[in-house]
Design an enzyme around this catalytic site. Sequence first.
Site, PDB file in Angstrom:
ATOM      1  N   GLU A  21       0.416  -5.245  -1.187  1.00 31.81           N
ATOM      2  CA  GLU A  21       0.285  -3.800  -0.924  1.00 31.81           C
ATOM      3  C   GLU A  21       0.196  -3.583   0.574  1.00 31.81           C
ATOM      4  O   GLU A  21      -0.845  -3.198   1.111  1.00 31.81           O
ATOM      5  CB  GLU A  21      -0.949  -3.240  -1.649  1.00 31.81           C
ATOM      6  N   GLU A  69      -8.853  -6.360  -8.636  1.00 30.10           N
ATOM      7  CA  GLU A  69     -10.121  -6.018  -7.960  1.00 30.10           C
ATOM      8  C   GLU A  69     -11.388  -6.291  -8.774  1.00 30.10           C
ATOM      9  O   GLU A  69     -12.197  -5.396  -8.986  1.00 30.10           O
ATOM     10  CB  GLU A  69     -10.070  -4.549  -7.524  1.00 30.10           C
TER      11      GLU A  69
HETATM   12  C1  GLA Z   1      -5.497  -0.392  -4.674  1.00 32.99           C
HETATM   13  C2  GLA Z   1      -4.754  -0.509  -5.980  1.00 32.99           C
HETATM   14  C3  GLA Z   1      -3.459   0.222  -5.955  1.00 32.99           C
HETATM   15  C4  GLA Z   1      -3.582   1.566  -5.315  1.00 32.99           C
HETATM   16  C5  GLA Z   1      -4.212   1.426  -3.972  1.00 32.99           C
HETATM   17  C6  GLA Z   1      -4.333   2.755  -3.283  1.00 32.99           C
HETATM   18  O1  GLA Z   1      -4.974  -1.162  -3.703  1.00 32.99           O
HETATM   19  O2  GLA Z   1      -4.484  -1.820  -6.355  1.00 32.99           O
HETATM   20  O3  GLA Z   1      -3.006   0.377  -7.244  1.00 32.99           O
HETATM   21  O4  GLA Z   1      -4.331   2.430  -6.128  1.00 32.99           O
HETATM   22  O5  GLA Z   1      -5.482   0.895  -4.146  1.00 32.99           O
HETATM   23  O6  GLA Z   1      -3.349   3.641  -3.656  1.00 32.99           O
END
Ligand code: GLA
Length: 362
Positions: free
Chosen positions: A260, A155
């Site tokens: 994710e 990020e």
């Molecule tokens: C982001 C992060 C993850 C996690 C999510 C929410 O996507 O990359 O590690 O913290 O947020 O849980």
Amino acid sequence: MKNLLQSLLPFILLFSCQSPKEQGLKDHFESDFFIGAALNMRQVNGTEKGADSLLLMHFSSITSENGLKWGPVQPKQGEYRFDFGDAFVEMGEKMGAFIVGHTLVWHQLTPEWVFQDGEGRFLDRENLLNRMEGHISTLVGRYKGRIHAWDVVNEAFEDDGSWRKTHWYNLIGEDYIERAFRKANEIDPEAQLIYNDYNVWKPEKRKAILDMAKALKAKGVRIDGIGMQGHYRLNSPSLEQIEQAILDIHEAGFEVHITELDVDVLPRPTDVEGADLSINFAESEEWNPFKEGISPEQEKELVDRYISLFDLFQKHGDKISRVTFWGLHDGSSWLNNWPVRGRTNYPLLFDRDKRLKSRFLE
Ligand code: GLA
């Protein structure tokens, strides 16, 4: 995944008869990509009942959910805690899984001391680089050859494509990313190295990420893949937006990892997309409408969304190496607490009893 329901049916029936040797999701998608789940401590050390068998049956990859982030791993300078990491890697090896470490450099869950000297003053560039590289060396070195891929940087960009003004960026400059990838590559040249972010489907953000990754590649820095965090909602982003992101990442010469995946079924008090953890609303009855369960129609909507997502992923199975759910089942999803705390959400394929969502059984 033309007939996902049909092809899943035999092994689901067998699964419901507790037959551990039959096919799971991972087998169904074996020729396309790994099927992964992000795991917490109770799921890797065997204290959550039933987690083991679910993992062995359905998953070919695991990711550390929070346990390998900087805060849990090095809460104080030089004090490393490897209890999670060791159990996590052992679990992955028992499964024969593709093991993913998350994450080496991020602006969240990184203690303030990392950026400061003993007097609480911000470090200068060289000192912060030393600290960052030391952390990478220790962590990647400990699991060298055992963790198969690392989310090296998480990020670094805002949704509009500008640099996220984190302490990393402010104190080191743009090349903190280059230094992190170079160090990870030096310590474990065999591990896959990934840049990971949310809302990669947004064109401005994607362009910034790919420009950065291509520029580093041109300088000889190894970045193998781009992780698209799949924190989606029922109707957004569109399949076309996700598909364009897959095509662009592939075209730019990187592997696509869906890192994710979850689908939020709850309403939101704000029109936020993605996973900005700084957004936080207090627990409220009003925003927790499905406390007692969701209706069959709502579950059908969720399952339909998953079927169309997996159709798309399978169509691009030659470009996607892994699809990882962010959590093992609804009960362990972060979406029970974001963007509103204390809710009951239903974002994954497995429910709180660790059963595949009922419509898969029809
Ligand atoms: C982001 C992060 C993850 C996690 C999510 C929410 O996507 O990359 O590690 O913290 O947020 O849980």
